[in-house]
Design a protein around this motif. Structure first.
Motif, short mmCIF file in Angstrom:
data_model
loop_
_atom_site.label_atom_id
_atom_site.label_comp_id
_atom_site.label_asym_id
_atom_site.label_seq_id
_atom_site.Cartn_x
_atom_site.Cartn_y
_atom_site.Cartn_z
N ASP A 160 0.79 -1.50 -0.33
CA ASP A 160 -0.19 0.07 -0.41
C ASP A 160 0.89 1.52 -0.26
OD1 ASP A 160 -2.19 -0.94 0.31
OD2 ASP A 160 -1.80 -1.55 2.03
N GLN A 219 6.58 -1.48 -14.72
CA GLN A 219 6.22 -2.79 -15.13
C GLN A 219 7.17 -3.98 -15.03
OE1 GLN A 219 4.02 -3.49 -18.82
NE2 GLN A 219 2.64 -5.19 -18.26
N LYS A 251 3.42 -6.79 -9.98
CA LYS A 251 2.28 -6.78 -9.44
C LYS A 251 2.75 -5.88 -8.26
CE LYS A 251 1.13 -9.33 -4.98
NZ LYS A 251 1.66 -10.68 -3.78
N TYR A 293 0.11 -3.97 -11.28
CA TYR A 293 -1.38 -3.90 -11.79
C TYR A 293 -1.84 -3.52 -10.36
CZ TYR A 293 -0.56 -6.60 -15.85
OH TYR A 293 0.17 -6.77 -17.55
N ARG A 294 -1.46 -3.18 -8.91
CA ARG A 294 -1.80 -2.48 -8.15
C ARG A 294 -2.39 -1.16 -7.73
NH1 ARG A 294 -1.28 -4.51 -2.46
NH2 ARG A 294 -2.25 -2.29 -1.95
N LEU A 350 -2.46 -0.09 -10.90
CA LEU A 350 -3.41 0.48 -12.24
C LEU A 350 -5.20 0.16 -11.67
CD1 LEU A 350 -2.75 -1.42 -15.53
CD2 LEU A 350 -2.12 1.42 -15.12
N LEU A 351 -5.08 -0.90 -11.04
CA LEU A 351 -6.41 -0.75 -10.10
C LEU A 351 -6.52 0.42 -9.11
CD1 LEU A 351 -6.16 -4.84 -9.97
CD2 LEU A 351 -7.60 -2.87 -11.88
N SER A 352 -5.43 0.82 -8.69
CA SER A 352 -6.12 1.82 -7.70
C SER A 352 -6.84 2.92 -7.84
CB SER A 352 -4.98 2.42 -7.14
OG SER A 352 -3.81 3.09 -7.48
N ASP A 353 -6.53 3.22 -9.47
CA ASP A 353 -7.81 4.46 -9.85
C ASP A 353 -7.14 4.03 -11.52
OD1 ASP A 353 -8.77 6.23 -10.73
OD2 ASP A 353 -7.34 8.25 -9.75
N ILE A 354 -7.95 2.72 -11.90
CA ILE A 354 -8.35 2.92 -13.14
C ILE A 354 -8.35 3.64 -14.00
CG2 ILE A 354 -10.34 1.61 -13.81
CD1 ILE A 354 -8.12 -0.51 -14.56
N GLU A 355 -9.17 5.17 -13.78
CA GLU A 355 -9.44 5.91 -15.15
C GLU A 355 -8.72 7.12 -14.99
OE1 GLU A 355 -12.84 7.49 -13.80
OE2 GLU A 355 -14.52 5.65 -13.41
N MET A 401 -5.46 4.00 -17.51
CA MET A 401 -5.47 3.75 -18.32
C MET A 401 -5.11 4.03 -19.91
SD MET A 401 -5.66 0.36 -17.40
CE MET A 401 -6.34 -0.32 -19.26
#
Length: 105
Positions: free
Chosen positions: A27, A54, A59, A62-63, A65-70, A73
């Protein structure tokens, strides 16, 4: 390099001594990447930061990216990846394939 491995995990995986002796939760690492991301002035520089991440720690990449995908991306996909393709010589870091010329065959 993943600093999030605990001492017990490092010992179980036989990687104790192969990583720096500090432990930083994933985190906290995500927050550090985001802070560095936000300091950059161009989407191209942000793209380079994320592609380097990357390569080093998929790992964590991707964490992030997923924390704020908008937010992320558009940097790793359209439209910024199009700019990265146009400026490939500036973005090139290391080869990830075998490069063989016709003469070498």
């Amino acid at each position: 390099m993943d600093l999030a491995f605990s001492l017990e995990e490092r010992q179980q995986l036989n990687i104790h001594g192969l990583l720096p002796p500090c432990f930083v939760s994933q985190d906290i690492q995500v927050l550090r990447v985001i802070k560095n991301f936000e300091r950059l002035n161009s989407d191209f520089d942000r793209y380079l930061l994320l592609m380097d991440l990357q390569d080093r720690n998929e790992k964590l990449f991707y964490r992030v990216l997923l924390s704020d995908i908008e937010k992320f991306m558009p940097i790793v996909y359209t439209p910024t990846v199009g700019l990265a393709c146009q400026q490939y010589s500036l973005a090139f870091r290391k080869p990830s394939e075998i490069m063989i010329t016709f003469e070498e065959m």
